[in-house]
Design a protein around this motif. Structure first.
Motif, PDB file in Angstrom:
ATOM      1  N   GLY A  10      -8.804  16.624   5.711  1.00  0.00           N
ATOM      2  CA  GLY A  10      -9.723  15.533   5.396  1.00  0.00           C
ATOM      3  C   GLY A  10      -9.109  14.557   4.411  1.00  0.00           C
ATOM      4  O   GLY A  10      -9.207  13.339   4.562  1.00  0.00           O
ATOM      5  N   MET A  11      -8.446  15.109   3.399  1.00  0.00           N
ATOM      6  CA  MET A  11      -7.797  14.246   2.409  1.00  0.00           C
ATOM      7  C   MET A  11      -6.654  13.458   3.044  1.00  0.00           C
ATOM      8  O   MET A  11      -6.437  12.288   2.732  1.00  0.00           O
ATOM      9  CB  MET A  11      -7.266  15.092   1.255  1.00  0.00           C
ATOM     10  CG  MET A  11      -8.364  15.745   0.412  1.00  0.00           C
ATOM     11  SD  MET A  11      -7.679  16.832  -0.863  1.00  0.00           S
ATOM     12  CE  MET A  11      -6.786  15.645  -1.877  1.00  0.00           C
ATOM     13  N   LEU A  12      -5.913  14.109   3.968  1.00  0.00           N
ATOM     14  CA  LEU A  12      -4.809  13.433   4.643  1.00  0.00           C
ATOM     15  C   LEU A  12      -5.305  12.279   5.493  1.00  0.00           C
ATOM     16  O   LEU A  12      -4.755  11.178   5.471  1.00  0.00           O
ATOM     17  CB  LEU A  12      -4.029  14.431   5.497  1.00  0.00           C
ATOM     18  CG  LEU A  12      -2.822  13.860   6.275  1.00  0.00           C
ATOM     19  CD1 LEU A  12      -1.795  13.305   5.300  1.00  0.00           C
ATOM     20  CD2 LEU A  12      -2.215  14.928   7.170  1.00  0.00           C
ATOM     21  N   SER A  13      -6.375  12.521   6.261  1.00  0.00           N
ATOM     22  CA  SER A  13      -6.929  11.463   7.115  1.00  0.00           C
ATOM     23  C   SER A  13      -7.471  10.328   6.273  1.00  0.00           C
ATOM     24  O   SER A  13      -7.341   9.148   6.612  1.00  0.00           O
ATOM     25  CB  SER A  13      -8.038  12.025   8.017  1.00  0.00           C
ATOM     26  OG  SER A  13      -9.103  12.522   7.230  1.00  0.00           O
ATOM     27  N   PHE A  14      -8.082  10.668   5.131  1.00  0.00           N
ATOM     28  CA  PHE A  14      -8.592   9.632   4.244  1.00  0.00           C
ATOM     29  C   PHE A  14      -7.452   8.789   3.680  1.00  0.00           C
ATOM     30  O   PHE A  14      -7.521   7.563   3.593  1.00  0.00           O
ATOM     31  CB  PHE A  14      -9.385  10.274   3.103  1.00  0.00           C
ATOM     32  CG  PHE A  14      -9.889   9.284   2.094  1.00  0.00           C
ATOM     33  CD1 PHE A  14      -9.189   9.076   0.903  1.00  0.00           C
ATOM     34  CD2 PHE A  14     -11.042   8.558   2.338  1.00  0.00           C
ATOM     35  CE1 PHE A  14      -9.650   8.162  -0.026  1.00  0.00           C
ATOM     36  CE2 PHE A  14     -11.488   7.640   1.420  1.00  0.00           C
ATOM     37  CZ  PHE A  14     -10.802   7.433   0.227  1.00  0.00           C
ATOM     38  N   SER A  15      -6.356   9.499   3.320  1.00  0.00           N
ATOM     39  CA  SER A  15      -5.187   8.801   2.772  1.00  0.00           C
ATOM     40  C   SER A  15      -4.564   7.884   3.804  1.00  0.00           C
ATOM     41  O   SER A  15      -4.246   6.729   3.543  1.00  0.00           O
ATOM     42  CB  SER A  15      -4.155   9.804   2.290  1.00  0.00           C
ATOM     43  OG  SER A  15      -2.989   9.161   1.847  1.00  0.00           O
ATOM     44  N   LEU A  16      -4.410   8.406   5.048  1.00  0.00           N
ATOM     45  CA  LEU A  16      -3.844   7.577   6.128  1.00  0.00           C
ATOM     46  C   LEU A  16      -4.757   6.418   6.454  1.00  0.00           C
ATOM     47  O   LEU A  16      -4.310   5.309   6.740  1.00  0.00           O
ATOM     48  CB  LEU A  16      -3.596   8.441   7.371  1.00  0.00           C
ATOM     49  CG  LEU A  16      -2.510   9.499   7.249  1.00  0.00           C
ATOM     50  CD1 LEU A  16      -2.457  10.357   8.509  1.00  0.00           C
ATOM     51  CD2 LEU A  16      -1.163   8.858   6.992  1.00  0.00           C
ATOM     52  N   GLY A  17      -6.060   6.666   6.434  1.00  0.00           N
ATOM     53  CA  GLY A  17      -7.010   5.589   6.699  1.00  0.00           C
ATOM     54  C   GLY A  17      -6.905   4.506   5.650  1.00  0.00           C
ATOM     55  O   GLY A  17      -6.940   3.306   5.945  1.00  0.00           O
ATOM     56  N   GLY A  18      -6.742   4.918   4.377  1.00  0.00           N
ATOM     57  CA  GLY A  18      -6.594   3.939   3.313  1.00  0.00           C
ATOM     58  C   GLY A  18      -5.324   3.132   3.470  1.00  0.00           C
ATOM     59  O   GLY A  18      -5.296   1.929   3.239  1.00  0.00           O
ATOM     60  N   MET A  19      -4.243   3.805   3.916  1.00  0.00           N
ATOM     61  CA  MET A  19      -2.983   3.102   4.144  1.00  0.00           C
ATOM     62  C   MET A  19      -3.137   2.081   5.255  1.00  0.00           C
ATOM     63  O   MET A  19      -2.632   0.972   5.183  1.00  0.00           O
ATOM     64  CB  MET A  19      -1.880   4.103   4.489  1.00  0.00           C
ATOM     65  CG  MET A  19      -1.458   4.990   3.325  1.00  0.00           C
ATOM     66  SD  MET A  19      -0.300   6.263   3.846  1.00  0.00           S
ATOM     67  CE  MET A  19       1.050   5.286   4.460  1.00  0.00           C
ATOM     68  N   ALA A  20      -3.857   2.457   6.325  1.00  0.00           N
ATOM     69  CA  ALA A  20      -4.029   1.542   7.463  1.00  0.00           C
ATOM     70  C   ALA A  20      -4.857   0.331   7.058  1.00  0.00           C
ATOM     71  O   ALA A  20      -4.610  -0.783   7.491  1.00  0.00           O
ATOM     72  CB  ALA A  20      -4.698   2.282   8.620  1.00  0.00           C
ATOM     73  N   GLN A  21      -5.853   0.604   6.179  1.00  0.00           N
ATOM     74  CA  GLN A  21      -6.730  -0.490   5.792  1.00  0.00           C
ATOM     75  C   GLN A  21      -6.031  -1.461   4.866  1.00  0.00           C
ATOM     76  O   GLN A  21      -6.450  -2.594   4.722  1.00  0.00           O
ATOM     77  CB  GLN A  21      -7.981   0.080   5.123  1.00  0.00           C
ATOM     78  CG  GLN A  21      -8.915   0.802   6.096  1.00  0.00           C
ATOM     79  CD  GLN A  21     -10.115   1.391   5.399  1.00  0.00           C
ATOM     80  OE1 GLN A  21     -10.202   1.353   4.179  1.00  0.00           O
ATOM     81  NE2 GLN A  21     -11.020   1.942   6.167  1.00  0.00           N
ATOM     82  N   ASN A  22      -4.987  -0.994   4.168  1.00  0.00           N
ATOM     83  CA  ASN A  22      -4.286  -1.861   3.227  1.00  0.00           C
ATOM     84  C   ASN A  22      -2.847  -2.095   3.691  1.00  0.00           C
ATOM     85  O   ASN A  22      -1.915  -1.998   2.902  1.00  0.00           O
ATOM     86  CB  ASN A  22      -4.311  -1.240   1.832  1.00  0.00           C
ATOM     87  CG  ASN A  22      -5.730  -1.126   1.286  1.00  0.00           C
ATOM     88  OD1 ASN A  22      -6.336  -2.125   0.921  1.00  0.00           O
ATOM     89  ND2 ASN A  22      -6.263   0.080   1.253  1.00  0.00           N
ATOM     90  N   MET A  23      -2.670  -2.348   4.972  1.00  0.00           N
ATOM     91  CA  MET A  23      -1.343  -2.580   5.529  1.00  0.00           C
ATOM     92  C   MET A  23      -0.729  -3.835   4.900  1.00  0.00           C
ATOM     93  O   MET A  23      -1.364  -4.874   4.781  1.00  0.00           O
ATOM     94  CB  MET A  23      -1.428  -2.744   7.044  1.00  0.00           C
ATOM     95  CG  MET A  23      -0.064  -2.913   7.705  1.00  0.00           C
ATOM     96  SD  MET A  23      -0.182  -3.020   9.498  1.00  0.00           S
ATOM     97  CE  MET A  23      -1.010  -4.592   9.690  1.00  0.00           C
ATOM     98  N   LEU A  24       0.529  -3.713   4.500  1.00  0.00           N
ATOM     99  CA  LEU A  24       1.246  -4.823   3.887  1.00  0.00           C
ATOM    100  C   LEU A  24       2.300  -5.320   4.861  1.00  0.00           C
ATOM    101  O   LEU A  24       3.049  -4.534   5.440  1.00  0.00           O
ATOM    102  CB  LEU A  24       1.897  -4.367   2.578  1.00  0.00           C
ATOM    103  CG  LEU A  24       2.659  -5.446   1.798  1.00  0.00           C
ATOM    104  CD1 LEU A  24       1.688  -6.494   1.269  1.00  0.00           C
ATOM    105  CD2 LEU A  24       3.438  -4.817   0.646  1.00  0.00           C
ATOM    106  N   ILE A  25       2.344  -6.619   5.053  1.00  0.00           N
ATOM    107  CA  ILE A  25       3.313  -7.205   5.984  1.00  0.00           C
ATOM    108  C   ILE A  25       4.028  -8.352   5.281  1.00  0.00           C
ATOM    109  O   ILE A  25       3.446  -9.043   4.445  1.00  0.00           O
ATOM    110  CB  ILE A  25       2.614  -7.690   7.281  1.00  0.00           C
ATOM    111  CG1 ILE A  25       3.650  -8.058   8.343  1.00  0.00           C
ATOM    112  CG2 ILE A  25       1.679  -8.863   6.999  1.00  0.00           C
ATOM    113  CD1 ILE A  25       3.037  -8.277   9.711  1.00  0.00           C
ATOM    114  N   THR A  26       5.311  -8.523   5.599  1.00  0.00           N
ATOM    115  CA  THR A  26       6.115  -9.577   4.981  1.00  0.00           C
ATOM    116  C   THR A  26       6.365 -10.705   5.976  1.00  0.00           C
ATOM    117  O   THR A  26       6.202 -10.544   7.188  1.00  0.00           O
ATOM    118  CB  THR A  26       7.461  -9.026   4.495  1.00  0.00           C
ATOM    119  OG1 THR A  26       8.236  -8.604   5.639  1.00  0.00           O
ATOM    120  CG2 THR A  26       7.256  -7.845   3.557  1.00  0.00           C
TER     121      THR A  26
END
Length: 421
Positions: A10-26
């Motif tokens: 659950g913590m892993l999915s939450f962490s990955l979800g947070g990463m997806a929501q804050n995707m950084l692009i250059t």
């Protein structure tokens, strides 16, 4: 144990979800993905295939050329012996004739025609690829505009958040004063109106940002949701970098094509040798006086030299040289205009540097005026309208600074784009 595993997942999915929501692009990633996925990229493969098929067809001109021919004819008169020889019956040719032949020819030396056509084919392919390079490079400017448009909106939204926070603090403070009977309801309403105006502006900017992101998604061929963050590029710039625009390769490819055409002019004026063989069946055969159907064969060496091309050779070379000079002029004009454009952009960069220095001073002064207005309002010698005017003036100064900063960065990357760096 199971509970620990579920908790970890659950913590892993939450962490990955947070990463997806804050995707950084250059910006560099956007340019790279656009170049890889833009529909025009398929043009390179199509040009390469065209070149391959044309070269294969040219090589096949060295293969033996075979043709089947047939003919049936009737003529009004035939060749006859002008005298009669006593005791001899000289046969007369028939007026109807029939013939079917199989002809085979093999090129021994074509004067360099096939080789020159191969060189021209390769030069044409290089020219088409250079054209594609120029078209793809123009797409970079569109990506730059979208990218910096989103960054500009992000900066404005940040300043709106600062304004909203400031207004909310003042709203709470005025509400407390109203309870204590030292403020008017109209003062509270004025602050509320400004909060609502800030919320409206935020909705407009967020909507515009989403629209820009959707357009950028089409270019990079990747879904970019509203939570996507764009990295602010640096302001490093090499003023002395030489111009490396794809247009220069395009001009060079044109000159390469004209050089290849020169070899074609030479090849057209060279002799050509080939072997030939013909086998057939017809009436008459090779003996014109035999009226019966016969098989026949003939073969040998053939020379073909067209001297008519010598009349136009000089002018053809002059035309090629004229075309080459036109390309040189176009390249000179392009370099001149590009240098003028770079000079103009360089001045704009200097302008924004100076404006940013003044922006810092203006913001400091506006902040001091706002704080003084707050003190005056608390002491009852300042109207709420005037105080809100000071707050908005400081916010406009911060927004202006943010706009100048983004314009400064965009102008730097516009310089890089025009420079070809």
């Amino acid at each position: 144990m199971k509970k620990k595993v579920y908790l970890f997942l659950g913590m892993l999915s939450f962490s990955l979800g947070g990463m997806a929501q804050n995707m950084l692009i250059t910006l560099e990633e956007c340019q790279k993905k656009t170049k890889e996925n833009y529909p025009l990229i398929r043009q390179y493969d199509l040009v390469s295939l065209t070149e391959k098929y044309n070269l294969e067809n040219l090589v096949k001109n060295f293969y033996p050329q075979i043709s089947l021919n047939g003919q049936a004819s009737y003529q009004s008169d035939v060749t006859k012996m002008p005298i009669k020889i006593p005791g001899m019956n000289v046969p007369t040719m028939d007026k109807d004739q029939y013939k079917i032949t199989l002809d085979v020819s093999q090129v021994l030396w074509d004067g360099g025609t096939i080789r020159s056509q191969s060189v021209i084919t390769k030069a044409n392919a290089a020219l088409e690829k250079s054209k594609t390079d120029v078209s793809l490079y123009a797409v970079q400017d569109k990506v730059n505009q979208l990218y910096f448009g989103i960054l500009t909106l992000d900066e404005q939204l940040k300043q709106l958040d600062v304004l909203t926070s400031d207004l909310q603090t003042n709203y709470n403070w005025v509400a407390a004063m109203l309870k204590n009977g030292v403020a008017m309801v109209s003062d509270l309403d004025l602050v509320k109106v400004e909060l609502l105006n800030a919320e409206q502006n935020k909705i407009e900017m967020q909507t515009m940002r989403e629209a820009y992101l959707e357009m950028l998604s089409l270019f990079v061929h990747e879904s970019l949701d509203p939570s996507t963050k764009l990295e602010q590029p640096g302001d490093i710039l090499d003023w002395e970098h030489e111009i490396r625009r794809p247009e220069l390769s395009f001009y060079e490819s044109q000159r390469g094509l004209y050089k290849a055409q020169e070899s074609s002019v030479k090849a057209k004026n060279s002799p050509k040798f080939s072997l030939f063989a013909q086998g057939g069946y017809g009436k008459p055969g090779l003996n014109m006086l035999e009226p019966d159907f016969k098989t026949f064969a003939i073969g040998g060496l053939r020379l073909n030299w067209n001297f008519g091309n010598l009349y136009t050779r000089k002018n053809e070379r002059k035309l090629i040289e004229n075309n080459r000079q036109q390309v040189n002029v176009q390249e000179e004009v392009f370099l001149f205009n590009t240098q003028v454009q770079l000079t103009q952009i360089k001045n704009e960069i200097g302008k924004y540097q100076k404006l940013l220095e003044k922006d810092n001073e203006i913001i400091q002064l506006r902040n001091r005026v706002k704080l003084a207005g707050e003190s005056k309002y608390k002491n009852g010698i300042y109207q709420m309208n005037d105080w809100i005017g000071d707050i908005n003036a400081e916010n406009r100064a911060r927004i202006t600074q943010a706009l100048h900063k983004m314009q400064y960065l965009q102008t730097i990357y516009n310089y890089k784009y025009v420079q070809g760096n």
